[in-house]
Each structure stands twice: as structure tokens, then as C-alpha cells.
Scaffold this active site. Structure first.
Site: not given
Length: 214
Positions: A54, A91-93, A128
């Protein structure tokens, strides 16, 4: 060394604040309808693979949007003339519990349900980070372990009433009132917030060593 200027492709004020804390000069790209926003997992996809994918999707969409004349909301006079060639940071959390992805709650009922699941238990926060620089995609994934104290219905109701769970993976903000729920954290506090500081700086240092291809 790190790049002199970076474009943050995220509307998250927390990621903006972390870059400011690190002294990273940056602009903000608010790319419409990010592909990676609570995107469903693929069958059999591991949590770390999901969050990396993602984040990569967000980076690719930001690159395409910028190539199609997308622009930041405001461009201050002191921005560099070649700002469109700057590395793009995405970023992806996500929060993982029992191999389930706990994304952003749609409403208070969903937020309360997530918090009940997290109550008294240990979960993992995957963040990420992808940096698009000079024709390359550099990436990393920080995994942190977080344990919550037991929460009763009153705790959950009061917390949801603050509005803080909304727009947050797992329905909580560790930098806010939910800090009082955390009995243990192993990993990166800034990573749980949405942008792991150490890992991000390492990617920026890597980008500075790349030959230009963009």
C-alpha cells in the site's frame, strides 16, 4: 547527508511534524484519493507485505499525479526552483491483531469495537516508508509491539467522545490521550505515530547516494 528538499505525499499532520522535528525541509503533496488508503489485503497476504504494497501504491500514484501537473497546495517563495524533482516520501501505517488489519474506523461504533479488541492485549503496528528518488523506490518497514491496559466501557466511550480515534489506524493516537492506555511499547514510538524517524532518515541518506535518473 540527506536531500536538501523532500515532498511528503501525505496529509497526515503527524508525519509533517516528525519531519519538522528531524529538520527535514519539505513540502506537502495532497494527492487525491490515495490508492493505499485502507486498501483490502490480498488473499494470503502477510501483514508486512500488505503495508509495504500500500505504501508503494501511494508512491506510484504520487509520481503519476506529479507527472500530470499535480502541485502542492501552496508553494512558498523560498522553495527550490526544481522542487518537482525532489524525492517523494510516502508511508502507510496499520494495526495488526490476530492477523487482522485494523484500519481507520468508519464511525464511533467501529472505533469502540476496535478498542475493545485491543483492550488488555498486545498488538503490532506496521509502518512502511517508501521514498521515490531518482527513478528508484527505496523502502523499509518498521514493526512495533504495543500492549494496552484493560479498558472498560467508560474508558472507551470517553475516548471516542474526544474524536481522537477517527482517521487513525486501530482507532487510537499514541501521541494523544491514548498514550495513557499503553503499558508496553517495543519498537519505534514515531513509527506507531506514522513515520519511524530513524528508518526515514536512513532512507533519505540512501537517496542522497543515488545517481540521478528522474
Amino acid at each position: 547527508m540527506i536531500p536538501a528538499f523532500v515532498l511528503l505525499a501525505s496529509a497526515s499532520p503527524r508525519r509533517h511534524d516528525i519531519l519538522n522535528q528531524l529538520g527535514v525541509v519539505h513540502g506537502v503533496l495532497r494527492v487525491p484519493a490515495p490508492v493505499g488508503e485502507d486498501e483490502p489485503r490480498l488473499p494470503g497476504e502477510a501483514p508486512a507485505d500488505y503495508v509495504r504494497r500500500t505504501a508503494r501504491d501511494k508512491a506510484r500514484q504520487a509520481l503519476a499525479w506529479l507527472a500530470a501537473d499535480g502541485r502542492p497546495d501552496d508553494i512558498p517563495l523560498d522553495w527550490p526552483q526544481d522542487w518537482a524533482q525532489a524525492p517523494i516520501l510516502c508511508a502507510d501505517t496499520t494495526v495488526i491483531l490476530d492477523d487482522d488489519v485494523l484500519g481507520k474506523p468508519a464511525d464511533a461504533l467501529q472505533a469502540a469495537a476496535m478498542l475493545r479488541r485491543l483492550s488488555g492485549r498486545t498488538h503490532h503496528v506496521h509502518t512502511a516508508v517508501v521514498l521515490a528518488a531518482h527513478g528508484h523506490l527505496l523502502e523499509t518497514c518498521q514493526i512495533s509491539e504495543v500492549r494496552f491496559q484493560p479498558l472498560d466501557d467508560a474508558d472507551i466511550e470517553q475516548y471516542c467522545a474526544t474524536g481522537e480515534p477517527f482517521g487513525k489506524a486501530g482507532s487510537y493516537a499514541i501521541q494523544g490521550r491514548a498514550a495513557a492506555f499503553v503499558t508496553h511499547l517495543s519498537g519505534s514510538h514515531s513509527g506507531v505515530m506514522g513515520l519511524p524517524a530513524h528508518d526515514t532518515m536512513h532512507l533519505l541518506q540512501q537517496a542522497s547516494a543515488l545517481p540521478s535518473r528522474r
